[in-house]
Design a protein around this motif. Structure first.
Motif, PDB file in Angstrom:
ATOM      1  N   LEU A  95      12.523  -5.402  -5.979  1.00 21.67           N
ATOM      2  CA  LEU A  95      11.994  -4.229  -5.289  1.00 21.67           C
ATOM      3  C   LEU A  95      11.289  -3.282  -6.252  1.00 21.67           C
ATOM      4  CD1 LEU A  95      14.817  -3.283  -2.746  1.00 21.67           C
ATOM      5  CD2 LEU A  95      12.635  -4.377  -2.281  1.00 21.67           C
ATOM      6  N   ALA A  96      11.878  -3.095  -7.433  1.00 22.79           N
ATOM      7  CA  ALA A  96      11.259  -2.212  -8.419  1.00 22.79           C
ATOM      8  C   ALA A  96       9.891  -2.744  -8.856  1.00 22.79           C
ATOM      9  CB  ALA A  96      12.175  -2.061  -9.632  1.00 22.79           C
ATOM     10  N   GLU A  97       9.770  -4.062  -8.992  1.00 22.70           N
ATOM     11  CA  GLU A  97       8.487  -4.633  -9.396  1.00 22.70           C
ATOM     12  C   GLU A  97       7.462  -4.578  -8.271  1.00 22.70           C
ATOM     13  OE1 GLU A  97       8.480  -8.258 -11.691  1.00 22.70           O
ATOM     14  OE2 GLU A  97      10.620  -8.075 -12.072  1.00 22.70           O
ATOM     15  N   ILE A  98       7.916  -4.733  -7.020  1.00 26.90           N
ATOM     16  CA  ILE A  98       6.980  -4.626  -5.902  1.00 26.90           C
ATOM     17  C   ILE A  98       6.420  -3.209  -5.816  1.00 26.90           C
ATOM     18  CG2 ILE A  98       6.790  -4.694  -3.387  1.00 26.90           C
ATOM     19  CD1 ILE A  98       8.741  -6.983  -3.338  1.00 26.90           C
ATOM     20  N   ILE A 105       9.117 -13.272  -2.541  1.00 28.06           N
ATOM     21  CA  ILE A 105       8.216 -12.306  -1.940  1.00 28.06           C
ATOM     22  C   ILE A 105       7.376 -11.602  -2.998  1.00 28.06           C
ATOM     23  CG2 ILE A 105       9.954 -10.491  -1.974  1.00 28.06           C
ATOM     24  CD1 ILE A 105       8.717  -9.434   0.601  1.00 28.06           C
ATOM     25  N   LEU A 106       7.931 -11.442  -4.196  1.00 28.10           N
ATOM     26  CA  LEU A 106       7.168 -10.827  -5.279  1.00 28.10           C
ATOM     27  C   LEU A 106       5.960 -11.684  -5.649  1.00 28.10           C
ATOM     28  CD1 LEU A 106       6.819  -8.657  -7.440  1.00 28.10           C
ATOM     29  CD2 LEU A 106       8.412  -9.931  -8.882  1.00 28.10           C
ATOM     30  N   ASP A 150      -1.472  -3.233  -4.525  1.00 28.98           N
ATOM     31  CA  ASP A 150      -2.118  -3.831  -3.354  1.00 28.98           C
ATOM     32  C   ASP A 150      -1.253  -3.762  -2.100  1.00 28.98           C
ATOM     33  OD1 ASP A 150      -4.274  -4.451  -4.935  1.00 28.98           O
ATOM     34  OD2 ASP A 150      -3.543  -6.466  -5.413  1.00 28.98           O
ATOM     35  N   VAL A 151       0.032  -3.479  -2.248  1.00 31.92           N
ATOM     36  CA  VAL A 151       0.947  -3.471  -1.107  1.00 31.92           C
ATOM     37  C   VAL A 151       1.760  -2.183  -1.118  1.00 31.92           C
ATOM     38  CG1 VAL A 151       2.934  -4.591  -0.035  1.00 31.92           C
ATOM     39  CG2 VAL A 151       1.103  -5.970  -0.975  1.00 31.92           C
ATOM     40  N   ARG A 152       1.865  -1.551   0.056  1.00 32.73           N
ATOM     41  CA  ARG A 152       2.691  -0.359   0.202  1.00 32.73           C
ATOM     42  C   ARG A 152       4.090  -0.759   0.626  1.00 32.73           C
ATOM     43  NH1 ARG A 152       0.573   3.118   4.546  1.00 32.73           N
ATOM     44  NH2 ARG A 152       2.294   4.453   3.895  1.00 32.73           N
ATOM     45  N   ILE A 153       5.084  -0.157   0.024  1.00 25.82           N
ATOM     46  CA  ILE A 153       6.475  -0.412   0.383  1.00 25.82           C
ATOM     47  C   ILE A 153       7.151   0.928   0.635  1.00 25.82           C
ATOM     48  CG2 ILE A 153       7.146  -0.520  -2.056  1.00 25.82           C
ATOM     49  CD1 ILE A 153       9.340  -2.512  -1.203  1.00 25.82           C
ATOM     50  N   GLU A 154       7.890   1.010   1.739  1.00 30.46           N
ATOM     51  CA  GLU A 154       8.552   2.251   2.128  1.00 30.46           C
ATOM     52  C   GLU A 154      10.039   1.999   2.339  1.00 30.46           C
ATOM     53  OE1 GLU A 154       6.662   3.851   5.547  1.00 30.46           O
ATOM     54  OE2 GLU A 154       4.736   4.228   4.539  1.00 30.46           O
ATOM     55  N   ILE A 205      14.698 -10.366  -0.171  1.00 28.73           N
ATOM     56  CA  ILE A 205      14.684  -9.624  -1.439  1.00 28.73           C
ATOM     57  C   ILE A 205      15.427 -10.403  -2.515  1.00 28.73           C
ATOM     58  CG2 ILE A 205      15.316  -7.464  -2.552  1.00 28.73           C
ATOM     59  CD1 ILE A 205      15.163  -6.142   0.215  1.00 28.73           C
ATOM     60  N   ILE A 206      16.605 -10.926  -2.176  1.00 30.89           N
ATOM     61  CA  ILE A 206      17.390 -11.685  -3.154  1.00 30.89           C
ATOM     62  C   ILE A 206      16.686 -12.978  -3.524  1.00 30.89           C
ATOM     63  CG2 ILE A 206      19.568 -12.934  -3.455  1.00 30.89           C
ATOM     64  CD1 ILE A 206      20.949 -10.801  -1.818  1.00 30.89           C
TER      65      ILE A 206
END
Length: 360
Positions: A215-218, A170-171, A223-227, A165-166
C-alpha cells in the motif's frame, strides 16, 4: 460514523474555524440588529444572543460545510474533463433558461425568491443532463456518437480486498499502467490488515507487513489514485461490508477471495479477480507438448504422481508414482481450466520407458 453517511469527522482546525467565523458573524448580526432596532438597554442582550447562536452554528454546522466542500473537491478531481465541460455547459444553459423564465416570474408576488429557486433548480438539472447525456447531446449537434452503455460500464473505482493487498501483484499491475481507475481501501480493510501484521504467527505477520508495504508503494505511484475512506468501526464481516459499499456506490470489488467473488457476483456487484487475469495471461500447455517436471508427491489415483510448474500449476502425471522425488520429461495429454486455476494432465513419453534423471 458509517461510510454511507459521509464518513466525515470534523477536525480540530475545522471546529476552530467554525467557532471563529460563528463568533464574528454573531457579533456582526447582533450589532446590525441593535442599530436598526429601537434604542434601549436591550442591545447588549441582542448582541449576546446572536453571538451565542453564531458560536453554536459555527461549531456544529460549519465543519460539515467544509467536509462537503472537501468531498466535492475529491469528486471533481476524479471526474473526467469531458464530463466537467459538459456539466458546466449544462449549468450555463440552465441559468440562461432561468433568466428568460424569470423575466415573467418577477411580475408575480415573491417573484425574486421564486426566480432564485428556479435558477438553482435549472442549473442543477442542466449540470446533471450535461454529464449523464453527454454522448447523446454531442450526437445531436453533429459530433461523434458515444455509446452511453459503454461509458456507464467503465470502471470508475474499485474497492480493494485484503487478499489482493497481501497477494502483492496489484502493485505490478499499477506499475504497468493497466489500472486506470481509482483504488479505494476502506478503513475496515486496513484494520483487518493491521491485525494480520500484528499476528503472533510469524508467517501471517510477514504477510500482513508485506501488504502494508504494498500500500505504501502504491501511494507513491502517480498514475493511480488510492483513497482510505472511513468505515464503520463496528464492522465484523469485512467481506459483507465491501459488498454493501460496492452496491451503494456502484464500484467494483478487487479481490482474490473465491467466496467473496461468488457472493459479490450473486449480489450483482462487478468483481475483478487478479487470478483471472493471471490465468488468462498464462501460456497454454498444448496437448502433445513436452515438459520437464519434478514429481513431488503421489496422486489421488493409484500410480499417479503430482508435480508443479514454476508458476504453481499442478501437473498430474499418469503412472508417475515410480518417478517420485525425481525429475522426468512428460508429455501433456490434456489441460483442464477451473475456477481455482489450470490443471494439466500428462504422462511420461513412451509410457514406462520414459527418460529419467536425478535432480541436481
Amino acid at each position: 460514523m458509517s461510510a454511507d453517511k459521509g464518513s466525515f469527522r470534523p477536525s480540530f482546525l475545522a471546529r476552530s474555524l467554525g467557532l471563529f467565523f460563528g463568533t464574528i458573524g454573531g457579533l456582526a448580526l447582533g450589532y446590525r440588529l441593535a442599530q436598526t432596532g429601537p434604542e434601549g438597554s436591550g442591545h447588549l442582550v441582542v448582541e449576546g444572543l446572536t453571538t451565542v447562536e453564531g458560536i453554536i452554528f459555527g461549531y456544529l454546522v460549519v465543519p460539515y460545510f467544509l467536509g462537503g466542500f472537501r468531498r466535492l473537491d475529491r469528486g471533481l478531481k476524479g471526474t473526467p474533463l469531458p464530463d466537467l465541460v459538459a456539466g458546466v455547459a449544462g449549468t450555463i444553459v440552465g441559468l440562461v433558461t432561468a433568466v428568460l423564465i424569470g423575466y415573467f416570474v418577477n411580475q408575480f408576488p415573491y417573484g425574486v425568491p421564486l426566480s432564485a429557486v428556479l435558477a438553482l433548480l435549472l442549473a442543477v438539472v442542466g449540470a446533471s443532463l450535461g454529464v449523464t447525456r453527454r454522448g447523446e447531446l454531442v450526437a445531436v449537434f453533429g459530433g461523434p456518437k458515444v455509446d452511453s452503455d459503454l461509458a456507464n460500464r467503465r470502471i470508475k473505482a474499485a474497492l480493494v480486498d485484503t487478499s489482493v493487498i497481501i497477494d502483492g501483484r496489484i502493485l505490478d499491475l499499477v506499475r504497468t499502467g493497466f489500472i486506470d481507475f481509482k483504488l479505494i481501501v476502506p478503513r475496515c480493510v486496513l484494520r483487518e490488515l493491521q491485525l494480520v501484521a500484528d499476528s503472533s504467527d510469524s508467517l501471517r505477520r510477514s504477510r500482513g507487513r508485506r501488504g502494508l508495504d504494498v500500500l505504501a508503494e502504491i501511494q507513491q505511484e502517480r498514475d493511480v489514485r488510492i483513497e482510505f475512506p472511513e468505515s464503520d468501526e463496528n464492522v465484523v464481516e469485512v467481506d459483507s461490508e465491501l459488498v454493501r459499499l460496492a452496491r451503494k456506490s456502484g464500484y467494483a470489488v478487487l479481490t482474490n477471495d473465491f467466496n467473496l467473488n461468488r457472493v459479490a457476483r450473486l449480489e450483482g456487484v462487478l468483481v475483478l479477480n487478479i487470478n483471472d487475469i493471471a490465468n488468462a495471461m498464462k501460456v497454454i500447455a498444448v496437448p502433445g507438448e513436452e515438459l520437464t517436471v519434478s514429481v513431488v508427491r503421489e496422486g489421488k489415483e493409484p500410480g499417479q504422481g503430482v508435480a508443479y510448474l514454476d508458476d504453481g500449476t499442478m501437473v498430474v502425471v499418469e503412472s508417475g508414482r515410480k518417478f517420485l522425488n525425481q525429475t522426468t520429461a512428460v508429455t501433456v495429454t490434456s489441460v483442464l481450466q477451473t475456477a481455482a486455476g489450470r490443471l494439466i494432465f500428462a504422462q511420461p513419453p513412451g509410457g514406462t520407458d520414459a527418460r529419467r534423471r536425478r535432480p541436481e
